[in-house]
Design a protein around this motif. Structure first.
Motif, mmCIF file in Angstrom:
data_model
loop_
_atom_site.group_PDB
_atom_site.id
_atom_site.type_symbol
_atom_site.label_atom_id
_atom_site.label_comp_id
_atom_site.label_asym_id
_atom_site.label_seq_id
_atom_site.Cartn_x
_atom_site.Cartn_y
_atom_site.Cartn_z
ATOM 1 N N VAL A 1 46.941 51.707 81.965
ATOM 2 C CA VAL A 1 47.795 51.201 80.891
ATOM 3 C C VAL A 1 47.279 49.858 80.378
ATOM 4 N N VAL A 2 46.890 48.984 81.295
ATOM 5 C CA VAL A 2 46.372 47.671 80.899
ATOM 6 C C VAL A 2 45.063 47.838 80.124
ATOM 7 N N SER A 3 44.204 48.745 80.552
ATOM 8 C CA SER A 3 42.945 48.989 79.837
ATOM 9 C C SER A 3 43.209 49.451 78.411
ATOM 10 N N VAL A 4 44.185 50.336 78.242
ATOM 11 C CA VAL A 4 44.532 50.828 76.901
ATOM 12 C C VAL A 4 45.099 49.690 76.054
ATOM 13 N N ALA A 5 45.995 48.899 76.641
ATOM 14 C CA ALA A 5 46.607 47.794 75.888
ATOM 15 C C ALA A 5 45.557 46.783 75.437
ATOM 16 N N VAL A 6 44.638 46.443 76.322
ATOM 17 C CA VAL A 6 43.600 45.468 75.980
ATOM 18 C C VAL A 6 42.656 46.036 74.927
ATOM 19 N N ALA A 7 42.277 47.316 75.073
ATOM 20 C CA ALA A 7 41.380 47.936 74.095
ATOM 21 C C ALA A 7 42.034 48.011 72.716
ATOM 22 N N THR A 8 43.317 48.353 72.656
ATOM 23 C CA THR A 8 44.027 48.421 71.377
ATOM 24 C C THR A 8 44.110 47.051 70.731
ATOM 25 N N ALA A 9 44.475 46.040 71.524
ATOM 26 C CA ALA A 9 44.568 44.677 70.997
ATOM 27 C C ALA A 9 43.207 44.168 70.543
ATOM 28 N N ASP A 10 42.152 44.566 71.243
ATOM 29 C CA ASP A 10 40.791 44.170 70.842
ATOM 30 C C ASP A 10 40.472 44.659 69.428
ATOM 31 N N ILE A 11 40.781 45.934 69.167
ATOM 32 C CA ILE A 11 40.480 46.518 67.858
ATOM 33 C C ILE A 11 41.281 45.819 66.768
ATOM 34 N N ALA A 12 42.582 45.617 67.008
ATOM 35 C CA ALA A 12 43.420 44.952 66.007
ATOM 36 C C ALA A 12 42.960 43.520 65.766
ATOM 37 N N PHE A 13 42.578 42.832 66.830
ATOM 38 C CA PHE A 13 42.135 41.442 66.687
ATOM 39 C C PHE A 13 40.851 41.366 65.868
#
Length: 414
Positions: free
Chosen positions: A108-120
């Motif tokens: 879950v943390v990996s998905v959250a960080v990857a999603t935030a990376d793309i948006a950022f």
């Protein structure tokens, strides 16, 4: 045009925020697989799933973020993404301290960080286009690129030492703190950012989810660059775990040799990014991008011939240095070209589409090449990827087709 051009106080804070988060990410490199193996006693399949799922699911979740971010102020979005990454990462050592850490939480943390990376990344690209004059975009992107490679050189060795002395949770906390400092740096930029005007319907429409892909695929030059970048990045990243298996297994390289072989050549990325503005000023944007794109495809096939001992270590370092130097030159020129040729009201959706496609392709190719390596061996799979990379220059645009975005009609980085 030189890399020492002063870009102002606001860009200085933006760059400082990027620097601190980049070094934090470099320190955390390899922490999640190590936690999965040493703390949760996960097997190879779970570790591979952890690496692929974060990219794949994160890319899927990020698809609707492009249209959502496009018509919002970019700096608050960037701050929010930093805080989300900080909170997600801090949940890992917190759960560990309470004895509640699980493999599902790491996913879950990996998905959250990857999603935030793309948006950022999408929001920061749009923000940079408005913050920096068109003639300075290449210098700004070159500084970001040089920071990335410097953090890659310094971060993983320091992070590895910290994990060895204090445990893998140390670098997770360090990366979380780096995102908090990045958010503070973004807040320090100051000034007012106008809210983007929205044309058409006030609410998000389903068709807008695909607008970024529609724009890229309809653009005569961005389209081939898009496919080239996806294929090249996917093939390079797909062979990374196979190289680890080959070097640390049959070839008997020590972990420090493996780290040295891939960290030291990253100096080439710093060199390439520093040369980019000078070469573009002399030869032109398209010629530099095409030449660097061709050259970067020529190196990876050499990794299929690596042998044990010092000769093998030298071969890896030479190949990686050549590859990273070409990437360090190509990447900021591509990033600048992409911003130059994308209208301001489509930048976020275009960059989101690009990042989502790249992440999905890397995840898919990593899975396919893992299966190929299981059937034929890691060396053969690496060789196949290298041969396919030799054909990727065919995807590069041979000539410049499209005019600059109307914002840049009166100025050019070349």
């Amino acid at each position: 045009m030189t890399g020492r051009r002063a870009l102002g106080r606001q860009f200085g804070w933006l760059w400082a925020a990027f620097v601190v988060s980049s070094y934090g990410t470099g320190l955390r490199f390899g922490a999640f697989p190590m936690i999965a193996v040493l703390v949760l006693h996960s097997g190879p399949t779970q570790v591979a799933a952890l690496a692929a799922a974060g990219r794949a699911v994160g890319a899927l979740v990020a698809v609707p973020l492009g249209p959502w971010v496009e018509f919002r102020r970019k700096r608050p979005v960037m701050v929010a993404m930093d805080l989300i990454r900080c909170a997600a990462l801090l949940s890992v050592p917190a759960a560990f301290a309470l004895g509640r850490l699980s493999f599902a939480q790491l996913l879950v943390v990996s998905v959250a960080v990857a999603t935030a990376d793309i948006a950022f990344r999408a929001a920061s690209g749009a923000y940079l286009k408005e913050l920096v004059p068109p003639e300075d975009l290449l210098v700004a992107n070159g500084r970001f690129e040089s920071t990335t490679w410097t953090a890659t050189v310094v971060g993983p060795p320091l992070g590895g030492a910290a994990m060895g002395m204090f445990g893998p949770m140390t670098t997770v906390v360090a990366d979380a703190v780096s995102y908090l400092l990045s958010a503070l740096g973004l807040r320090a930029i100051g000034g007012t950012e106008p809210r983007p005007a929205r044309s058409g319907a006030a609410r998000l429409r389903a068709g807008e989810l695909l607008e970024g892909w529609r724009y890229v695929l309809a653009h005569a030059t961005l389209r081939p660059l898009f496919f080239n970048a996806i294929v090249v990045n996917g093939l390079i990243m797909a062979t990374e775990p196979l190289l680890a298996v080959l070097l640390l297994g049959p070839l008997g390289f020590a972990p420090w040799q493996y780290g040295l072989a891939f960290a030291a050549p990253c100096v080439g990325g710093l060199l390439g990014s520093r040369l980019a503005p000078r070469l573009v000023a002399r030869f032109g944007q398209h010629k530099v991008m095409f030449s660097a794109g061709v050259l970067r495809a020529c190196w990876p096939v050499g990794l299929a011939f690596v042998r044990p001992g010092v000769p093998g270590l030298v071969l890896i370092m030479v190949v990686q240095f050549g590859l990273v130097t070409c990437c360090g030159l190509f990447n900021p020129v591509l990033a600048t070209y992409r911003l130059d040729h994308t209208p301001s009201d489509r930048v976020v959706r275009t960059l989101t589409a690009w990042s989502v496609s790249s992440s999905a392709a890397i995840a898919a190719m990593t899975a396919v090449w893992g299966l190929l390596a299981a059937l034929t061996g890691p060396r053969t799979a690496i060789a196949v990827a290298g041969v396919l990379l030799l054909a990727t220059p065919l995807l590069l645009p041979r000539r410049e087709h499209a005019p600059l975005d109307t914002r840049e009609q009166t100025a050019s980085v070349t």
